[in-house]
Design an enzyme around this catalytic site. Structure first.
Site, PDB file in Angstrom:
ATOM      1  N   LYS A 145       0.555  -1.487   0.418  1.00 49.79           N
ATOM      2  CA  LYS A 145      -0.197  -0.042   0.086  1.00 49.79           C
ATOM      3  C   LYS A 145       0.772   1.346  -0.366  1.00 49.79           C
ATOM      4  CE  LYS A 145      -0.775   0.367   5.373  1.00 49.79           C
ATOM      5  NZ  LYS A 145      -1.881   0.294   6.393  1.00 49.79           N
ATOM      6  N   GLY A 154       9.882  -2.150  -0.023  1.00 52.24           N
ATOM      7  CA  GLY A 154      10.640  -2.418   0.835  1.00 52.24           C
ATOM      8  C   GLY A 154       9.795  -2.244   1.925  1.00 52.24           C
ATOM      9  N   GLY A 155       9.293  -1.340   2.608  1.00 50.36           N
ATOM     10  CA  GLY A 155       8.332  -1.429   3.510  1.00 50.36           C
ATOM     11  C   GLY A 155       8.613  -0.593   4.780  1.00 50.36           C
ATOM     12  N   LYS A 178      20.325   3.988   9.679  1.00 52.27           N
ATOM     13  CA  LYS A 178      21.756   3.571   9.124  1.00 52.27           C
ATOM     14  C   LYS A 178      22.581   4.833   8.527  1.00 52.27           C
ATOM     15  CE  LYS A 178      20.513   0.876  12.052  1.00 52.27           C
ATOM     16  NZ  LYS A 178      19.520   0.871  12.349  1.00 52.27           N
ATOM     17  N   GLU A 187      12.997   7.507  30.543  1.00 50.37           N
ATOM     18  CA  GLU A 187      12.238   6.181  30.150  1.00 50.37           C
ATOM     19  C   GLU A 187      11.574   5.673  31.503  1.00 50.37           C
ATOM     20  OE1 GLU A 187      11.712   2.163  29.814  1.00 50.37           O
ATOM     21  OE2 GLU A 187      12.464   3.595  27.861  1.00 50.37           O
ATOM     22  N   ALA A 207       9.494   6.817  20.961  1.00 54.62           N
ATOM     23  CA  ALA A 207       9.752   5.702  21.040  1.00 54.62           C
ATOM     24  C   ALA A 207      10.147   4.831  21.689  1.00 54.62           C
ATOM     25  CB  ALA A 207      11.429   6.000  19.873  1.00 54.62           C
ATOM     26  N   GLY A 258       8.267   1.626  21.625  1.00 56.68           N
ATOM     27  CA  GLY A 258       7.927   0.731  20.983  1.00 56.68           C
ATOM     28  C   GLY A 258       6.792   0.724  19.657  1.00 56.68           C
ATOM     29  N   HIS A 289      45.289 -10.969  11.423  1.00 54.83           N
ATOM     30  CA  HIS A 289      45.703  -9.801  12.005  1.00 54.83           C
ATOM     31  C   HIS A 289      46.258  -8.442  11.034  1.00 54.83           C
ATOM     32  CE1 HIS A 289      48.111  -7.788  15.691  1.00 54.83           C
ATOM     33  NE2 HIS A 289      48.716  -7.863  14.929  1.00 54.83           N
TER      34      HIS A 289
END
Length: 474
Positions: free
Chosen positions: A40, A44-45, A56, A209, A275, A277, A450
């Site tokens: 809708k 990719g939602g 990111k 929180e 934010a 949940g 290494h």
């Protein structure tokens, strides 16, 4: 069917084009099934468009600015200036490239793409409402259906997202400017990731929180490292406080919080990001037409093959409950598609990595020491601090550690907890070790390049065996 509808049929109807839905659609099409994917909003939602990828991108960009501005100890002196509008434009370009790629992949694999909102009419029929004036309806008959409608941010009463100064995570990731003062409600992974991002972009950030720690669900030895770094960035915390209300002032807004005993605190801000949940999106599907009943939380219960109580209807991703992770959704989508195609597929959750992209990152997989003991194992634990790792020292990011948990009898790797640089990448090795049934010796005897951060995984395995060279053995 309503007169005037367009009626079509398909083997597999996939509702939702996020990382669960589009992956399921492509895999089902690869098995030569006729597949219709209904989306809708945007292919990719939430993950690709409004969550994982844009967050990111912002995290990476603000990290670049922060690292440049704090490189004096390395002899790099800079005073970077953040152009948030340009950063947002770059972020949007990344998103567009990925979402366009999803659409192309679906088409290349023969998936029929339909734009609209789907709702069930009965167990084998769905109606699609197409967006836009005069676009009408479409009826699709299906043999199998996969519900992959994802989730949305939970709202706090009085902090509705449509109100201008109140942000959801989607709003925050769509901004092209940085607020001078930002209050973040919720110290879960979304709240902590975005708090760090906006602090590095120049905002004064306060996180409130209800619980007593950030990132509840992760161990305090992991989250403590993140909280210390957040405090160093100037982020303030109000623990044990619930958002009660906000009001406008001449200079912005004031957010009022309350503790359990009724004590109030106030915080001035320009924006407030809620934010706390996410909740599943199942209320638009008219599930009663199929006989399906979601849980009180709105989730669809599934079995080990992603099947709901109606045998030919499957649910994948956030609508199926925890773990609500994009990579889990994709795997569930693969399993659902393969089961429909007659393959002997099943879900296996023993090695599901979870990552928080804070500074530093947190990554976990499998069992903790306590969980292993509760499961009947006699666990051994090995740990390697990044401050003893050459590569982490050369990056200037040496906070944190790698911890491995294994069975003390046969040394099979059971889990890992990592906090530090590139934890999101390092956890893949341990995830593979658990999936393959590898032992501590297998990991320790694997030659690691290494100098790399991955050597910390090898040293943690050696430490669990009492044979570490670059850290003291327990």
């Amino acid at each position: 069917m309503v007169m005037g509808d367009i009626a079509t049929g398909t083997d597999v109807l996939v509702i939702g084009g996020g990382p669960g839905g589009y992956v399921a659609a492509i895999r089902a099409a690869q098995h030569d099934l006729d597949v219709t994917l209904v989306e809708k909003d945007a292919y990719g939602g939430t993950c690709l468009n409004y969550g994982c990828i844009p967050s990111k991108a912002f995290i990476t960009a603000t990290d670049v600015a922060h690292d440049a501005g704090n490189g004096g100890v390395m002899g790099v002196v800079a005073d970077p200036d953040i152009d948030m509008a340009a950063m947002a434009e770059w972020k949007d370009g990344v998103v567009d490239q990925l979402t366009g790629g999803v659409e192309q992949l679906c088409k290349a694999n023969g998936v029929n793409l339909v734009e609209g909102t789907a709702a069930f009419e009965d167990e084998h029929t769905a109606r699609i409402a197409h967006g836009g004036s005069g676009q009408g309806m479409e009826t699709i008959e299906f043999e199998h259906a996969i519900v992959a409608t994802g989730s949305r941010p939970i709202q706090v009463p009085g902090f509705e997202f449509e109100t201008d100064p109140v942000w959801s995570s989607r709003d925050a990731l769509a901004t092209d400017s940085v607020p001078d003062e930002l209050v973040v409600v919720g110290a879960g992974y979304i709240g902590m990731e975005l708090s760090t991002t906006f602090a590095k972009a120049g905002a004064d950030v306060t996180v409130v929180e209800m619980l007593e720690d950030a990132l509840p669900g992760y161990g305090s030895d992991l989250t403590g490292v993140v909280q210390e770094r957040a405090a160093a960035l100037g982020i303030d915390f109000g623990f044990g406080e619930a958002a009660a209300e906000w009001e406008s002032t001449e200079d912005g807004i004031v957010v009022t919080t309350e503790t359990e005993d009724g004590a109030e605190s106030t915080y001035a801000a320009d924006k407030v990001l809620v934010a706390v949940g996410r909740e599943p999106v199942t209320d638009t599907l008219e599930l009663e037409a199929t006989g399906l009943e979601p849980t009180d939380g709105g989730f669809l219960e599934t079995d080990g093959q992603a099947r709901t109580d109606v045998d030919h209807i499957y649910a994948v991703g956030d609508v199926a409950g925890e773990p609500m992770l994009a990579h889990t959704a994709s795997q569930e989508g693969v399993v659902a598609a393969e089961v429909i195609a007659g393959e002997p597929a099943a879900l296996d959750y023993q090695a599901v990595p979870s990552v928080v992209f804070t500074d530093p990152e947190i990554a976990t997989v499998g069992m903790t020491e306590v969980e292993a003991a509760d499961a009947g194992f006699d666990p051994v634990v090995g740990q390697m601090p990044f401050r003893a790792n050459g590569r982490s020292l050369t990056t200037g990011n040496d906070d944190g550690f790698v911890r491995l948990v294994a069975d003390g009898d046969d040394e099979f790797v059971l889990g890992a907890q990592i906090v530090g640089p590139d934890a999101s990448e390092l956890v893949a090795e341990v995830t593979l070790a658990i999936e393959l049934g590898a032992t501590l010796e297998d990991v320790a005897r694997t030659i690691h390049t290494h100098p790399t951060l991955s050597e910390a995984v090898m040293e943690a395995a050696e430490n669990a065996r009492g044979r570490a060279i670059h850290t003291l053995n327990r």
